[in-house]
Design a protein around this motif. Structure first.
Motif, PDB file in Angstrom:
ATOM      1  N   THR A 319       0.829  -1.205   0.000  1.00 12.51           N
ATOM      2  CA  THR A 319       0.000   0.000   0.000  1.00 12.51           C
ATOM      3  C   THR A 319       0.862   1.254   0.000  1.00 12.51           C
ATOM      4  O   THR A 319       0.558   2.245  -0.684  1.00 12.51           O
ATOM      5  N   LEU A 320       1.957   1.221   0.765  1.00 12.18           N
ATOM      6  CA  LEU A 320       2.875   2.370   0.787  1.00 12.18           C
ATOM      7  C   LEU A 320       3.416   2.652  -0.611  1.00 12.18           C
ATOM      8  O   LEU A 320       3.417   3.805  -1.066  1.00 12.18           O
ATOM      9  N   VAL A 321       3.870   1.615  -1.289  1.00  9.84           N
ATOM     10  CA  VAL A 321       4.443   1.798  -2.626  1.00  9.84           C
ATOM     11  C   VAL A 321       3.388   2.327  -3.594  1.00  9.84           C
ATOM     12  O   VAL A 321       3.637   3.279  -4.350  1.00  9.84           O
ATOM     13  N   TRP A 322       2.189   1.742  -3.563  1.00  4.48           N
ATOM     14  CA  TRP A 322       1.167   2.160  -4.514  1.00  4.48           C
ATOM     15  C   TRP A 322       0.611   3.554  -4.196  1.00  4.48           C
ATOM     16  O   TRP A 322       0.110   4.243  -5.089  1.00  4.48           O
ATOM     17  N   SER A 323       0.716   3.969  -2.929  1.00  2.00           N
ATOM     18  CA  SER A 323       0.269   5.312  -2.561  1.00  2.00           C
ATOM     19  C   SER A 323       1.011   6.384  -3.347  1.00  2.00           C
ATOM     20  O   SER A 323       0.462   7.465  -3.621  1.00  2.00           O
ATOM     21  N   LEU A 324       2.260   6.102  -3.717  1.00  6.58           N
ATOM     22  CA  LEU A 324       3.044   7.070  -4.485  1.00  6.58           C
ATOM     23  C   LEU A 324       2.452   7.297  -5.879  1.00  6.58           C
ATOM     24  O   LEU A 324       2.626   8.368  -6.472  1.00  6.58           O
ATOM     25  N   ALA A 325       1.744   6.291  -6.382  1.00  7.84           N
ATOM     26  CA  ALA A 325       1.196   6.384  -7.739  1.00  7.84           C
ATOM     27  C   ALA A 325      -0.297   6.661  -7.776  1.00  7.84           C
ATOM     28  O   ALA A 325      -0.819   7.084  -8.817  1.00  7.84           O
ATOM     29  N   PHE A 326      -0.996   6.440  -6.672  1.00  6.90           N
ATOM     30  CA  PHE A 326      -2.460   6.458  -6.682  1.00  6.90           C
ATOM     31  C   PHE A 326      -3.038   7.779  -7.193  1.00  6.90           C
ATOM     32  O   PHE A 326      -3.747   7.806  -8.211  1.00  6.90           O
ATOM     33  N   PHE A 327      -2.783   8.881  -6.532  1.00  4.63           N
ATOM     34  CA  PHE A 327      -3.376  10.150  -6.953  1.00  4.63           C
ATOM     35  C   PHE A 327      -2.800  10.682  -8.265  1.00  4.63           C
ATOM     36  O   PHE A 327      -3.549  11.272  -9.064  1.00  4.63           O
ATOM     37  N   PRO A 328      -1.494  10.510  -8.537  1.00  3.86           N
ATOM     38  CA  PRO A 328      -1.030  10.893  -9.873  1.00  3.86           C
ATOM     39  C   PRO A 328      -1.782  10.173 -10.992  1.00  3.86           C
ATOM     40  O   PRO A 328      -2.062  10.767 -12.042  1.00  3.86           O
ATOM     41  N   LEU A 329      -2.150   8.908 -10.775  1.00  4.80           N
ATOM     42  CA  LEU A 329      -2.938   8.188 -11.775  1.00  4.80           C
ATOM     43  C   LEU A 329      -4.372   8.717 -11.830  1.00  4.80           C
ATOM     44  O   LEU A 329      -4.951   8.848 -12.911  1.00  4.80           O
ATOM     45  N   ILE A 330      -4.945   9.013 -10.664  1.00  4.16           N
ATOM     46  CA  ILE A 330      -6.291   9.572 -10.623  1.00  4.16           C
ATOM     47  C   ILE A 330      -6.332  10.910 -11.363  1.00  4.16           C
ATOM     48  O   ILE A 330      -7.290  11.224 -12.086  1.00  4.16           O
ATOM     49  N   ASP A 331      -5.272  11.689 -11.209  1.00  4.33           N
ATOM     50  CA  ASP A 331      -5.221  13.026 -11.812  1.00  4.33           C
ATOM     51  C   ASP A 331      -5.171  13.004 -13.341  1.00  4.33           C
ATOM     52  O   ASP A 331      -5.329  14.043 -13.984  1.00  4.33           O
ATOM     53  N   THR A 332      -4.944  11.834 -13.930  1.00  6.29           N
ATOM     54  CA  THR A 332      -4.952  11.751 -15.400  1.00  6.29           C
ATOM     55  C   THR A 332      -6.355  11.942 -15.967  1.00  6.29           C
ATOM     56  O   THR A 332      -6.508  12.214 -17.157  1.00  6.29           O
ATOM     57  N   ARG A 333      -7.379  11.766 -15.125  1.00  3.73           N
ATOM     58  CA  ARG A 333      -8.790  11.880 -15.532  1.00  3.73           C
ATOM     59  C   ARG A 333      -9.193  10.807 -16.550  1.00  3.73           C
ATOM     60  O   ARG A 333     -10.276  10.877 -17.147  1.00  3.73           O
ATOM     61  N   SER A 334      -8.360   9.809 -16.740  1.00  3.74           N
ATOM     62  CA  SER A 334      -8.667   8.712 -17.650  1.00  3.74           C
ATOM     63  C   SER A 334      -9.443   7.634 -16.898  1.00  3.74           C
ATOM     64  O   SER A 334      -8.949   7.113 -15.881  1.00  3.74           O
ATOM     65  N   THR A 335     -10.635   7.314 -17.367  1.00  4.95           N
ATOM     66  CA  THR A 335     -11.469   6.334 -16.658  1.00  4.95           C
ATOM     67  C   THR A 335     -10.780   4.982 -16.486  1.00  4.95           C
ATOM     68  O   THR A 335     -10.771   4.433 -15.371  1.00  4.95           O
ATOM     69  N   PRO A 336     -10.163   4.371 -17.524  1.00  2.27           N
ATOM     70  CA  PRO A 336      -9.486   3.082 -17.313  1.00  2.27           C
ATOM     71  C   PRO A 336      -8.342   3.182 -16.309  1.00  2.27           C
ATOM     72  O   PRO A 336      -8.142   2.257 -15.510  1.00  2.27           O
ATOM     73  N   VAL A 337      -7.592   4.278 -16.352  1.00  6.56           N
ATOM     74  CA  VAL A 337      -6.469   4.448 -15.430  1.00  6.56           C
ATOM     75  C   VAL A 337      -6.970   4.623 -13.997  1.00  6.56           C
ATOM     76  O   VAL A 337      -6.396   4.079 -13.046  1.00  6.56           O
ATOM     77  N   ILE A 338      -8.047   5.370 -13.821  1.00  4.34           N
ATOM     78  CA  ILE A 338      -8.625   5.558 -12.494  1.00  4.34           C
ATOM     79  C   ILE A 338      -9.093   4.221 -11.921  1.00  4.34           C
ATOM     80  O   ILE A 338      -8.839   3.899 -10.756  1.00  4.34           O
ATOM     81  N   ILE A 339      -9.763   3.440 -12.745  1.00  3.61           N
ATOM     82  CA  ILE A 339     -10.250   2.133 -12.296  1.00  3.61           C
ATOM     83  C   ILE A 339      -9.077   1.224 -11.919  1.00  3.61           C
ATOM     84  O   ILE A 339      -9.114   0.519 -10.895  1.00  3.61           O
ATOM     85  N   LEU A 340      -8.017   1.231 -12.722  1.00  2.00           N
ATOM     86  CA  LEU A 340      -6.823   0.435 -12.413  1.00  2.00           C
ATOM     87  C   LEU A 340      -6.204   0.874 -11.091  1.00  2.00           C
ATOM     88  O   LEU A 340      -5.828   0.036 -10.257  1.00  2.00           O
TER      89      LEU A 340
END
Length: 454
Positions: A319-340
């Motif tokens: 969870t710590l490792v993925w936390s670094l990527a979570f919001f940057p991926l959400i910020d792409t506004r891409s629905t498939p990326v957000i779901i991933l």
């Protein structure tokens, strides 16, 4: 020819009913609790705080959400006290009724334009009652499953009440999604949002029917038979098991906070900050909850073989490792990326929730297990999930970027990892060992399963 053993059949039936009851009960409780969180993110600002700016209204709305967490330790102490003295079953029935009644009343509560300042005041009062109800629910549900579990299956059985959390989230979001898509937005904002709250009345009746028929915990029965009921279990926990309470709560801070960030805060952040469609964010949250629901019994089963601590460490580290990527991926506004992004985070957080039911139960002796496990859980909830949506909203509002929220998530993971490292592995021992101070090493084991720092 083998003679049938009716008692074995009764035991199996009793275990099955206890597990089903714990799952159904926690599902209903979390439905009520998450329904409030989703409505706080989407509806409550303009309904109960119309004079505030959108940011201030969101903060005020999430503030009422946090109030429920402040009340949860109170519920843990009050219901833990009676759960250790009177029994698990009766307290679980009371918590279900309190939670359900509060939710129905929220659905009937007039908005600010009708009764003015009394609307947010009554909303806060009802949220406090919700917090008290859920504060006593988790400990009892986890104990009823774990204390009914057969040998070597406490991890699996302890995961079933945890499954009520994503199940409740799924039902809450599905209810809001169904109502919001079946009527114009104006009607949904005006009165449609109340329907899922009022539907809780039906769920209460279902939950009570199942829960009332459950046998009392066999370990609590032993405590009654041996006249080993503690006069003041809360005092006993705070005096002799405070390390277990604090470290147990610390293990839960990260997973609880991050869970609420993607299940509650993401609804507000995605729709109001990123401008995403509400249904897109709700669907992402539903996929995350479904992932947790499926993986919880898998992780619980694995913890019976490799231990709670290893599962907890793996899941929190991931969870710590993925936390670094979570919001940057959400910020792409891409629905498939957000779901991933939501899917992977939910996959990891599920491991922490799964190990928790058995681990917290194994930290305390039977006489104070309800109080100890409930306090540890709710302390982690207060310092983790309770303020997470509000803190994340304030951080993004101050810096206009998700980077501080990422730092916040990583910091919480580090705290939880340290606490997990300081807790001993307990999966190989019987729960009876904590109740046998005369056994070799029993006195030390009974005090707590926490390693002392030299």
């Amino acid at each position: 020819m083998t003679t049938p053993n009716p008692e074995a059949g009764d035991a199996t039936s009793g275990r099955r009913r206890a597990v089903i009851s714990s799952f159904v009960g926690t599902t209903i409780e979390w439905y009520d609790f998450f329904l409030y969180g989703s409505a706080a993110a989407l509806i409550f600002g303009p309904q109960f705080f119309p004079s505030l700016s959108p940011l201030a209204g969101a903060l005020a709305s999430f503030g009422t959400f946090a109030v429920g967490f402040i009340a949860r330790p109170i519920g843990a102490m009050v219901m833990g006290y009676f759960g250790d003295r009177v029994g698990r079953k009766s307290v679980l029935v009371a918590s279900l009724m309190l939670m359900g009644l509060s939710t129905v009343l929220i659905g009937l509560l007039p908005a600010y334009e009708s009764i003015g300042v009394w609307a947010p005041i009554l909303l806060i009062v009802l949220r406090l009652l919700q917090g008290i109800g859920v504060g006593g629910e988790w400990g009892g549900a986890a104990l009823m499953s774990v204390e009914h579990a057969p040998k070597g299956r406490r991890g699996l059985f302890g995961a079933f009440p945890q499954m009520g959390m994503p199940a409740g989230m799924i039902f809450a979001n599905l209810a809001l999604l169904t109502v919001s898509t079946s009527m114009p937005q104006e009607q949904f904002a005006s009165w449609g949002w109340r329907i899922p709250f009022l539907a809780s009345a039906v769920l209460i009746l279902v939950g009570l029917y199942i829960r009332i028929g459950v046998e009392e915990s066999p370990y609590f029965k032993k405590t009654l038979t041996a006249a080993a009921v503690v006069r003041n279990p809360i005092s006993e926990v705070l005096k002799n098991h405070w390390r277990a309470v604090l470290l147990g709560g610390g293990t839960f801070i990260a997973s609880n906070a991050i869970g609420y960030l993607f299940m509650v805060y993401l609804l507000s952040y995605g729709t109001k900050t990123l401008g995403l469609e509400r249904n897109t964010v709700l669907i992402a949250a539903l996929i995350g909850s479904a992932t947790q629901f499926v993986m919880l019994p898998v992780y619980g089963y694995i913890s019976d073989f490799v231990g709670r601590k290893r599962v907890y460490l793996f899941a929190t580290g991931g969870t710590l490792v993925w936390s670094l990527a979570f919001f940057p991926l959400i910020d792409t506004r891409s629905t498939p990326v957000i779901i991933l992004s939501v899917f992977v985070l939910a996959l990891l957080v599920a491991g922490t929730f799964a190990a928790q039911g058995a681990m917290f139960s194994e930290l305390f002796p039977t006489s104070v297990r309800y109080s100890g496990a409930s306090l540890a859980y709710q302390i982690g909830a207060v310092f983790g999930g309770g303020f997470a949506p509000m803190i994340a909203t304030a951080l993004h509002g101050s810096f206009d970027t998700s980077a501080p929220v990422v730092i916040y998530m990583v910091t919480l993971c580090v705290i939880s990892l340290v606490c997990i490292a300081l807790i001993r592995e307990t999966s190989a021992r019987s729960l009876d060992e904590f109740d046998q101070p005369s056994a070799p090493g029993g006195a030390e084991q009974r005090r707590s399963a926490v390693q002392h720092i030299a």
